[in-house]
Scaffold this motif. Structure first.
Motif, mmCIF file in Angstrom:
data_model
loop_
_atom_site.group_PDB
_atom_site.id
_atom_site.type_symbol
_atom_site.label_atom_id
_atom_site.label_comp_id
_atom_site.label_asym_id
_atom_site.label_seq_id
_atom_site.Cartn_x
_atom_site.Cartn_y
_atom_site.Cartn_z
ATOM 1 N N ARG A 32 0.809 -1.215 0.000
ATOM 2 C CA ARG A 32 0.000 0.000 0.000
ATOM 3 C C ARG A 32 0.836 1.255 0.000
ATOM 4 O O ARG A 32 0.469 2.268 0.578
ATOM 5 C CB ARG A 32 -0.942 -0.013 1.207
ATOM 6 N N ASP A 33 1.978 1.196 -0.567
ATOM 7 C CA ASP A 33 2.811 2.397 -0.654
ATOM 8 C C ASP A 33 2.204 3.351 -1.666
ATOM 9 O O ASP A 33 1.871 2.973 -2.779
ATOM 10 C CB ASP A 33 4.231 2.022 -1.086
ATOM 11 N N TYR A 34 2.043 4.618 -1.283
ATOM 12 C CA TYR A 34 1.310 5.574 -2.114
ATOM 13 C C TYR A 34 1.908 5.743 -3.503
ATOM 14 O O TYR A 34 1.216 5.718 -4.500
ATOM 15 C CB TYR A 34 1.276 6.927 -1.395
ATOM 16 N N SER A 139 -1.217 6.207 3.882
ATOM 17 C CA SER A 139 -1.096 6.187 2.423
ATOM 18 C C SER A 139 -2.465 6.187 1.772
ATOM 19 O O SER A 139 -3.460 5.764 2.368
ATOM 20 C CB SER A 139 -0.309 4.946 1.967
ATOM 21 N N ILE A 140 -2.513 6.672 0.548
ATOM 22 C CA ILE A 140 -3.746 6.672 -0.225
ATOM 23 C C ILE A 140 -3.862 5.344 -0.969
ATOM 24 O O ILE A 140 -2.960 4.959 -1.717
ATOM 25 C CB ILE A 140 -3.779 7.841 -1.226
ATOM 26 N N ILE A 141 -4.966 4.646 -0.743
ATOM 27 C CA ILE A 141 -5.212 3.388 -1.442
ATOM 28 C C ILE A 141 -5.778 3.662 -2.828
ATOM 29 O O ILE A 141 -5.352 3.096 -3.828
ATOM 30 C CB ILE A 141 -6.199 2.505 -0.650
ATOM 31 N N GLU A 142 -6.760 4.534 -2.871
ATOM 32 C CA GLU A 142 -7.381 4.917 -4.143
ATOM 33 C C GLU A 142 -8.034 6.276 -3.965
ATOM 34 O O GLU A 142 -8.320 6.690 -2.832
ATOM 35 C CB GLU A 142 -8.431 3.880 -4.560
ATOM 36 N N SER A 143 -8.275 6.967 -5.046
ATOM 37 C CA SER A 143 -8.921 8.273 -4.938
ATOM 38 C C SER A 143 -9.707 8.575 -6.195
ATOM 39 O O SER A 143 -9.480 7.993 -7.264
ATOM 40 C CB SER A 143 -7.880 9.370 -4.689
ATOM 41 N N GLU A 144 -10.637 9.456 -6.046
ATOM 42 C CA GLU A 144 -11.406 9.994 -7.155
ATOM 43 C C GLU A 144 -11.715 11.435 -6.810
ATOM 44 O O GLU A 144 -11.363 11.909 -5.724
ATOM 45 C CB GLU A 144 -12.691 9.185 -7.364
ATOM 46 N N VAL A 150 -8.022 6.095 2.502
ATOM 47 C CA VAL A 150 -6.715 6.207 3.144
ATOM 48 C C VAL A 150 -6.474 5.028 4.076
ATOM 49 O O VAL A 150 -7.380 4.592 4.802
ATOM 50 C CB VAL A 150 -6.630 7.528 3.941
ATOM 51 N N ALA A 151 -5.261 4.496 4.058
ATOM 52 C CA ALA A 151 -4.854 3.430 4.970
ATOM 53 C C ALA A 151 -3.980 4.026 6.067
ATOM 54 O O ALA A 151 -2.969 4.663 5.781
ATOM 55 C CB ALA A 151 -4.093 2.344 4.214
ATOM 56 N N TYR A 152 -4.394 3.836 7.324
ATOM 57 C CA TYR A 152 -3.636 4.301 8.483
ATOM 58 C C TYR A 152 -3.021 3.091 9.170
ATOM 59 O O TYR A 152 -3.687 2.078 9.375
ATOM 60 C CB TYR A 152 -4.538 4.997 9.490
#
Length: 431
Positions: A32-34, A139-144, A150-152
């Motif tokens: 899950r690295d951004y 890190s950001i997993i996915e975005s729109e 976000v993964a914490y």
């Protein structure tokens, strides 16, 4: 354009690679690295798309010029509109600095947590970044457009949830914070509806305690109630949660006496009045100007173990509640006079003042029983996760909602019988 077919093939290949990366991310195979799972796949796809489009743009410039320009600008605008890395970096910095200074420029004036007034938003955020465990990564997993998942990764627990943004890239909703607020509200509701004080009853009349005192390493006198049944029987040190005192065990200690255990319920310097009784150790610490912080109570625990070891000439079972259960684990790792540990609702309560319990669990080789409320169980499970449980090491998860700390065992408390069964089984195994 020469070799336009080759360029297009390369472009298609890059687009396929980006698509495969997306599928692997969905299947949770990629880390899950951004920059690996978010930026890179977007840039690969954009590069591929441009390589496919450029030959067409060159060949039919006059016919498709406007369409290609619009599509290219649209693609670029979409990618950059979805790039919330600056906001997430600022969030990470706020957690690292334990202040909201870095994140405030990205907080919308409309940011609100549930029905709590907007005026409380900044103070709530301040408490969140200050009091949550250390943040290992975010890190950001996915975005729109308008939101990002976000993964914490905090010490002790992990979370995946959405952050919503307005068209200026400012945060309008932070699901993590709302979830934490809701969990705390539910825990308070359950506590209000639960048994509020221990009730010793007839066993309390049968097993009368005597007051004992001993010195901590810094010279502070530590007080406690000693419940003795037989000097040859095993001994359990009982330690209270924050804000409490020895009375947390007023109906637990007599039951342990009945089972054949000597018990010492101590007043730790970090605590206060409870059940109509003062915390004598805390009172003395305040009068002497000594720190009554939670981490400072570890020396009280070490002194209590020494006192009991000398008195009974045997190793001690240490039993903690909330913050003191973490101290019991920390002390138990290296103290050769500790026989076993019972830990109710441990956690990483001490920030950088002590190692994470994840490290402690990986090192501890003594028998232990850890338990908590059901809501706390997943966090506790994550702390234990990297260590392989050895003989007589276990986590008990209640089938009921359960409670925080040793109050889960109080007479009349819902689910108390199940907790008692777990404790009895553990004690039987280590005799």
């Amino acid at each position: 354009m020469k070799n336009s077919n080759t360029i297009k093939k390369i472009g298609y290949a890059l687009m396929i690679i980006a698509s495969i990366m997306t599928l692997l991310r969905i299947m949770d195979i990629l880390p899950r690295d951004y920059y690996t799972t978010h930026d890179l796949r977007n840039y690969i796809f954009l590069a591929g798309a441009l390589l496919v489009v450029i030959p067409q743009f060159y060949i039919k410039f006059k016919q498709k010029r406007a369409t290609v320009i619009v599509l290219t600008l649209f693609s670029s605008a979409t990618i950059f509109a979805q790039d919330y890395s600056k906001q997430i970096d600022a969030f990470a910095k706020s957690f690292a600095d334990k202040t909201t200074e870095a994140i405030q420029p990205y907080m919308s004036s409309k940011l609100q947590f549930g029905q709590i007034p907007i005026a409380n938003t900044v103070p709530i955020m301040g408490n969140i970044v200050k009091n949550l465990p250390k943040l290992n990564s975010i890190s950001i997993i996915e975005s729109e457009q308008g939101k990002a998942k976000v993964a914490y990764d905090f010490v002790g627990f992990k979370n995946e949830s959405f952050i919503h943004f307005d068209d200026k890239g400012k945060m309008t909703k932070i699901q993590l914070v709302e979830d934490l607020i809701n969990q705390e509200a539910e825990a308070r509701r359950q506590q209000q509806n639960s048994v509020q004080l221990p009730t010793p009853g007839e066993l309390g009349k049968k097993h009368i305690s005597i007051k004992v005192e001993f010195l901590a390493p810094d010279g502070l006198t530590v007080s406690g109630n000693l419940y003795e049944v037989d000097k040859n029987k095993p001994i359990i040190l009982l330690m209270h949660q924050a804000g409490y005192n020895r009375m947390e065990y007023a109906d637990i200690a007599p039951k342990l006496n009945e089972m054949g255990y000597n018990c010492l319920a101590v007043d730790l310097r970090s605590g206060g009045p409870f059940a109509g009784k003062p915390n004598n150790t805390n009172t003395r610490a305040t009068e002497k100007g000594l720190k009554p912080e939670m981490i400072d109570a570890q020396q009280d625990i070490a002194a209590a173990i020494d006192f009991l070891y000398k008195k009974y000439n045997q190793n001690v079972i240490v039993w903690g509640s909330s913050f003191s259960s973490s101290l019991a684990l920390l002390e138990g790792v290296n103290n050769s006079k500790v026989k076993g540990i019972i830990s109710f609702s441990p956690g990483d309560y001490f920030s950088d003042a002590a190692p994470s319990l994840a490290t402690v669990f990986s090192k501890i080789d003594k028998p232990y029983l850890v338990t908590s409320s059901k809501a706390e169980a997943e966090t506790l499970k994550a702390l234990i996760n990297d260590s392989k449980l050895k003989e007589n090491q276990s986590q008990f998860i209640p089938t009921s909602n359960g409670f925080h700390g040793s109050r889960a065992l109080w007479e009349g408390q819902e689910g108390a019988e199940d907790y008692w069964n777990a404790v009895t089984d553990f004690l039987f195994k280590i005799e």
